[in-house]
Design a protein around this motif. Structure first.
Motif, PDB file in Angstrom:
ATOM      1  N   VAL A 159       0.803  -1.227   0.000  1.00  0.00           N
ATOM      2  CA  VAL A 159       0.000   0.000   0.000  1.00  0.00           C
ATOM      3  C   VAL A 159       0.837   1.279   0.000  1.00  0.00           C
ATOM      4  O   VAL A 159       0.307   2.362  -0.249  1.00  0.00           O
ATOM      5  CB  VAL A 159      -0.958   0.025   1.209  1.00  0.00           C
ATOM      6  N   ALA A 160       2.141   1.170   0.283  1.00  0.00           N
ATOM      7  CA  ALA A 160       2.993   2.366   0.370  1.00  0.00           C
ATOM      8  C   ALA A 160       3.954   2.471  -0.802  1.00  0.00           C
ATOM      9  O   ALA A 160       5.004   3.105  -0.694  1.00  0.00           O
ATOM     10  CB  ALA A 160       3.771   2.357   1.688  1.00  0.00           C
ATOM     11  N   SER A 161       3.590   1.887  -1.935  1.00  0.00           N
ATOM     12  CA  SER A 161       4.497   1.889  -3.089  1.00  0.00           C
ATOM     13  C   SER A 161       4.817   3.300  -3.566  1.00  0.00           C
ATOM     14  O   SER A 161       5.872   3.535  -4.139  1.00  0.00           O
ATOM     15  CB  SER A 161       3.893   1.072  -4.235  1.00  0.00           C
ATOM     16  N   SER A 162       3.895   4.252  -3.332  1.00  0.00           N
ATOM     17  CA  SER A 162       4.145   5.629  -3.770  1.00  0.00           C
ATOM     18  C   SER A 162       5.308   6.270  -3.018  1.00  0.00           C
ATOM     19  O   SER A 162       5.863   7.274  -3.470  1.00  0.00           O
ATOM     20  CB  SER A 162       2.882   6.471  -3.581  1.00  0.00           C
ATOM     21  N   ALA A 163       5.691   5.696  -1.871  1.00  0.00           N
ATOM     22  CA  ALA A 163       6.807   6.237  -1.088  1.00  0.00           C
ATOM     23  C   ALA A 163       8.060   5.386  -1.208  1.00  0.00           C
ATOM     24  O   ALA A 163       9.096   5.720  -0.622  1.00  0.00           O
ATOM     25  CB  ALA A 163       6.411   6.346   0.386  1.00  0.00           C
ATOM     26  N   LEU A 164       7.980   4.296  -1.970  1.00  0.00           N
ATOM     27  CA  LEU A 164       9.078   3.339  -2.013  1.00  0.00           C
ATOM     28  C   LEU A 164       9.603   3.162  -3.437  1.00  0.00           C
ATOM     29  O   LEU A 164       8.824   3.158  -4.394  1.00  0.00           O
ATOM     30  CB  LEU A 164       8.620   1.979  -1.477  1.00  0.00           C
ATOM     31  N   ILE A 194      -7.036   1.037   1.546  1.00  0.00           N
ATOM     32  CA  ILE A 194      -5.969   1.585   2.385  1.00  0.00           C
ATOM     33  C   ILE A 194      -4.916   2.274   1.520  1.00  0.00           C
ATOM     34  O   ILE A 194      -4.406   3.357   1.867  1.00  0.00           O
ATOM     35  CB  ILE A 194      -5.324   0.468   3.236  1.00  0.00           C
ATOM     36  N   GLU A 195      -4.592   1.672   0.384  1.00  0.00           N
ATOM     37  CA  GLU A 195      -3.626   2.282  -0.530  1.00  0.00           C
ATOM     38  C   GLU A 195      -4.113   3.642  -1.010  1.00  0.00           C
ATOM     39  O   GLU A 195      -3.324   4.608  -1.088  1.00  0.00           O
ATOM     40  CB  GLU A 195      -3.384   1.360  -1.721  1.00  0.00           C
ATOM     41  N   GLU A 196      -5.386   3.754  -1.309  1.00  0.00           N
ATOM     42  CA  GLU A 196      -5.939   5.035  -1.769  1.00  0.00           C
ATOM     43  C   GLU A 196      -5.828   6.106  -0.695  1.00  0.00           C
ATOM     44  O   GLU A 196      -5.439   7.254  -0.977  1.00  0.00           O
ATOM     45  CB  GLU A 196      -7.404   4.836  -2.162  1.00  0.00           C
ATOM     46  N   HIS A 197      -6.135   5.744   0.549  1.00  0.00           N
ATOM     47  CA  HIS A 197      -6.022   6.711   1.648  1.00  0.00           C
ATOM     48  C   HIS A 197      -4.557   7.084   1.890  1.00  0.00           C
ATOM     49  O   HIS A 197      -4.248   8.243   2.217  1.00  0.00           O
ATOM     50  CB  HIS A 197      -6.639   6.136   2.923  1.00  0.00           C
ATOM     51  N   GLU A 202      -3.046  10.305   4.108  1.00  0.00           N
ATOM     52  CA  GLU A 202      -3.605   9.995   5.419  1.00  0.00           C
ATOM     53  C   GLU A 202      -2.711   8.997   6.158  1.00  0.00           C
ATOM     54  O   GLU A 202      -2.042   8.151   5.551  1.00  0.00           O
ATOM     55  CB  GLU A 202      -5.020   9.439   5.283  1.00  0.00           C
ATOM     56  N   TYR A 203      -2.744   9.076   7.470  1.00  0.00           N
ATOM     57  CA  TYR A 203      -1.885   8.266   8.335  1.00  0.00           C
ATOM     58  C   TYR A 203      -2.567   6.919   8.605  1.00  0.00           C
ATOM     59  O   TYR A 203      -3.076   6.665   9.693  1.00  0.00           O
ATOM     60  CB  TYR A 203      -1.633   9.022   9.638  1.00  0.00           C
ATOM     61  N   VAL A 204      -2.564   6.048   7.605  1.00  0.00           N
ATOM     62  CA  VAL A 204      -3.301   4.786   7.691  1.00  0.00           C
ATOM     63  C   VAL A 204      -2.399   3.578   7.904  1.00  0.00           C
ATOM     64  O   VAL A 204      -2.892   2.485   8.192  1.00  0.00           O
ATOM     65  CB  VAL A 204      -4.178   4.555   6.434  1.00  0.00           C
ATOM     66  N   THR A 205      -1.095   3.750   7.751  1.00  0.00           N
ATOM     67  CA  THR A 205      -0.163   2.654   8.048  1.00  0.00           C
ATOM     68  C   THR A 205       1.071   3.242   8.720  1.00  0.00           C
ATOM     69  O   THR A 205       1.492   4.362   8.401  1.00  0.00           O
ATOM     70  CB  THR A 205       0.235   1.884   6.763  1.00  0.00           C
ATOM     71  N   HIS A 211       1.742  -3.032  10.885  1.00  0.00           N
ATOM     72  CA  HIS A 211       0.292  -2.919  11.007  1.00  0.00           C
ATOM     73  C   HIS A 211      -0.246  -1.634  10.374  1.00  0.00           C
ATOM     74  O   HIS A 211       0.496  -0.666  10.178  1.00  0.00           O
ATOM     75  CB  HIS A 211      -0.118  -2.908  12.477  1.00  0.00           C
ATOM     76  N   TRP A 212      -1.552  -1.644  10.096  1.00  0.00           N
ATOM     77  CA  TRP A 212      -2.201  -0.369   9.813  1.00  0.00           C
ATOM     78  C   TRP A 212      -2.398   0.376  11.131  1.00  0.00           C
ATOM     79  O   TRP A 212      -2.399  -0.199  12.213  1.00  0.00           O
ATOM     80  CB  TRP A 212      -3.520  -0.550   9.074  1.00  0.00           C
ATOM     81  N   THR A 213      -2.557   1.690  11.052  1.00  0.00           N
ATOM     82  CA  THR A 213      -2.796   2.499  12.235  1.00  0.00           C
ATOM     83  C   THR A 213      -4.240   2.342  12.686  1.00  0.00           C
ATOM     84  O   THR A 213      -5.051   1.659  12.038  1.00  0.00           O
ATOM     85  CB  THR A 213      -2.538   3.985  11.925  1.00  0.00           C
ATOM     86  N   THR A 214      -4.593   3.005  13.784  1.00  0.00           N
ATOM     87  CA  THR A 214      -5.977   2.946  14.255  1.00  0.00           C
ATOM     88  C   THR A 214      -6.916   3.566  13.222  1.00  0.00           C
ATOM     89  O   THR A 214      -8.049   3.098  13.044  1.00  0.00           O
ATOM     90  CB  THR A 214      -6.123   3.662  15.603  1.00  0.00           C
ATOM     91  N   LEU A 215      -6.457   4.604  12.529  1.00  0.00           N
ATOM     92  CA  LEU A 215      -7.263   5.187  11.458  1.00  0.00           C
ATOM     93  C   LEU A 215      -7.464   4.168  10.341  1.00  0.00           C
ATOM     94  O   LEU A 215      -8.581   4.010   9.817  1.00  0.00           O
ATOM     95  CB  LEU A 215      -6.592   6.444  10.910  1.00  0.00           C
ATOM     96  N   GLY A 216      -6.410   3.461   9.956  1.00  0.00           N
ATOM     97  CA  GLY A 216      -6.550   2.412   8.952  1.00  0.00           C
ATOM     98  C   GLY A 216      -7.492   1.320   9.414  1.00  0.00           C
ATOM     99  O   GLY A 216      -8.327   0.816   8.645  1.00  0.00           O
TER     100      GLY A 216
END
Length: 391
Positions: A159-164, A194-197, A202-205, A211-216
């Motif tokens: 889900v975090a490929s945009s940052a990696l 989750i990837e979209e958020h 958004e702070y979802v992972t 883990h995902w965060t509580t928001l996720g």
């Protein structure tokens, strides 16, 4: 002079070498690493079978690595060295934008004698067995008109490929296989959500944990409620309690000590004292969903549901007629369950344990459950045979 320098160098080397060896022999073995939040390998028991299969040698290598003196310090040194060499990560963990960490290499399970360590691949047969088990469970529950929902939780690499800076073809193939295998079931595509958020900022992972965060977790809860045809609680109803300084298991594995901590959130409605959580194995109970003692420890994520328990039952004090939801899960569900408990009494089975918790049908019958929810991570699907044992 050169000869003296050589002698001194050799002497220092020997002192260091034998010093470490002596320290290794004197110091007692450690059972658990707080820094890595995992059990450490104990000295393995020798058997002819384990020796011939190679498992004894493998466990001995792990034992020496886990029990080596000042291990945490040396992991950090190696992490800094790997970044200086422009390798982009360490120990199978890569570092992306804004300190985003993600495990990129796993131990892919392919059978009792066929597990590949430190790979970004996986066995499609292992995934197939897991998906077949979910479909079979769905079919058996449908015959009893029991609603079933399956949530597959993402790896950070998914889900975090945009940052990696890492190829996405393996992740895409895995996600596609799972999505196609669960087509037609009540299985919302939480990974894409989750990837979209995440892409929206958004702070979802977590950056330092898998883990995902509580928001996720909240967003995943909303998808589950919608899949059951029910209305989730609005985000605005909750009061958020934040704890700084959370370093997760990905950070510990990476040795990349320059990455700053995460923030862990508890979402509260000031009604936690109305709920009782009972450990069905020890027959002990506690009030509310959180053990705040964990918030002062390394394993802050353990605050949710008091860490790992194989079988829990959550009830609302004095409430009658509430549906009983069975949640078969790994740790991704822990931060979701406080949301779900506002709607259901909950029977929780830990699928990552080693007991009979995979026999979901038995528990559904014994406890007369009204609905079943499975929450299980992609990482566990490819690294463990447990999902394939579900029935």
């Amino acid at each position: 002079m050169n000869k003296k320098i050589s002698i001194v160098t050799a002497a220092v080397f020997c002192v260091i070498l034998f010093g470490f060896a002596l320290t290794f022999l004197i110091l007692p073995d450690q059972n658990f690493s707080d820094a890595e939040n995992r059990s450490l390998q104990k000295f393995p028991k020798f058997t002819v079978e384990s020796f011939l299969s190679g498992s004894f040698g493998s466990k001995m290598n792990t034992y020496f690595a886990d029990q080596f003196p000042i291990r945490d310090f040396l992991v950090g040194v190696k992490g800094r060295a790997e970044l200086m060499l422009l390798k982009g990560g360490n120990n199978g963990v890569i570092k992306g934008k804004d300190g985003q960490l993600a495990v990129a290499r796993f131990d892919a399970y392919g059978g009792a004698q066929n597990t590949v360590s430190d790979t970004d691949g996986y066995f499609t047969s292992t995934v197939d067995r897991g998906m077949e088990a979910i479909r079979s469970l769905h079919d058996s529950l449908a015959e009893k008109t029991i609603d079933f929902c399956a949530v597959i939780a993402p790896r950070t690499i998914d889900v975090a490929s945009s940052a990696l800076s890492y190829p996405t073809n393996g992740s895409t193939a895995l996600r596609t296989q799972v999505k196609e295998a669960l087509a037609g079931l009540n299985a919302p595509d939480v990974i894409s959500m989750i990837e979209e958020h995440y892409r929206a900022g958004e702070y979802v992972t977590y950056r330092t944990d898998h883990h995902w965060t509580t928001l996720g977790g909240y967003y995943a809860y909303c998808e589950v409620m919608k899949s059951f045809g029910m209305e989730p609680l609005a985000k605005e109803l909750f009061r958020v309690e934040q704890t700084e300084g959370f370093y997760g298991t990905t950070w510990s594995k990476s040795g990349l000590k320059d990455v700053g901590p995460d923030t862990l959130e508890l979402w509260l409605l000031d009604d936690e004292d109305q709920y009782t959580v009972t450990d069905l194995d020890s027959e002990t109970s506690f009030t509310g969903f959180y053990n705040r003692e964990f918030l002062s420890k390394k394993d802050k994520y353990g605050a949710f549901l008091d860490g790992t328990h194989n079988r829990l039952l959550i009830t609302k004090n004095g409430a009658e007629g509430r549906e009983l939801l069975l949640v078969a899960k790994d740790s991704f569900a822990n931060c979701m369950i406080p949301f779900l408990a506002r709607h259901f009494d909950i029977l929780i089975l830990n699928l990552s344990g080693d007991g009979d918790e995979t026999n979901i049908s038995k528990y559904v019958e014994n406890y007369a459950c009204d609905r079943v929810l499975m929450v299980y991570g992609l990482e566990n699907i490819i690294t463990s045979p447990r999902l394939g044992k579900v029935k």
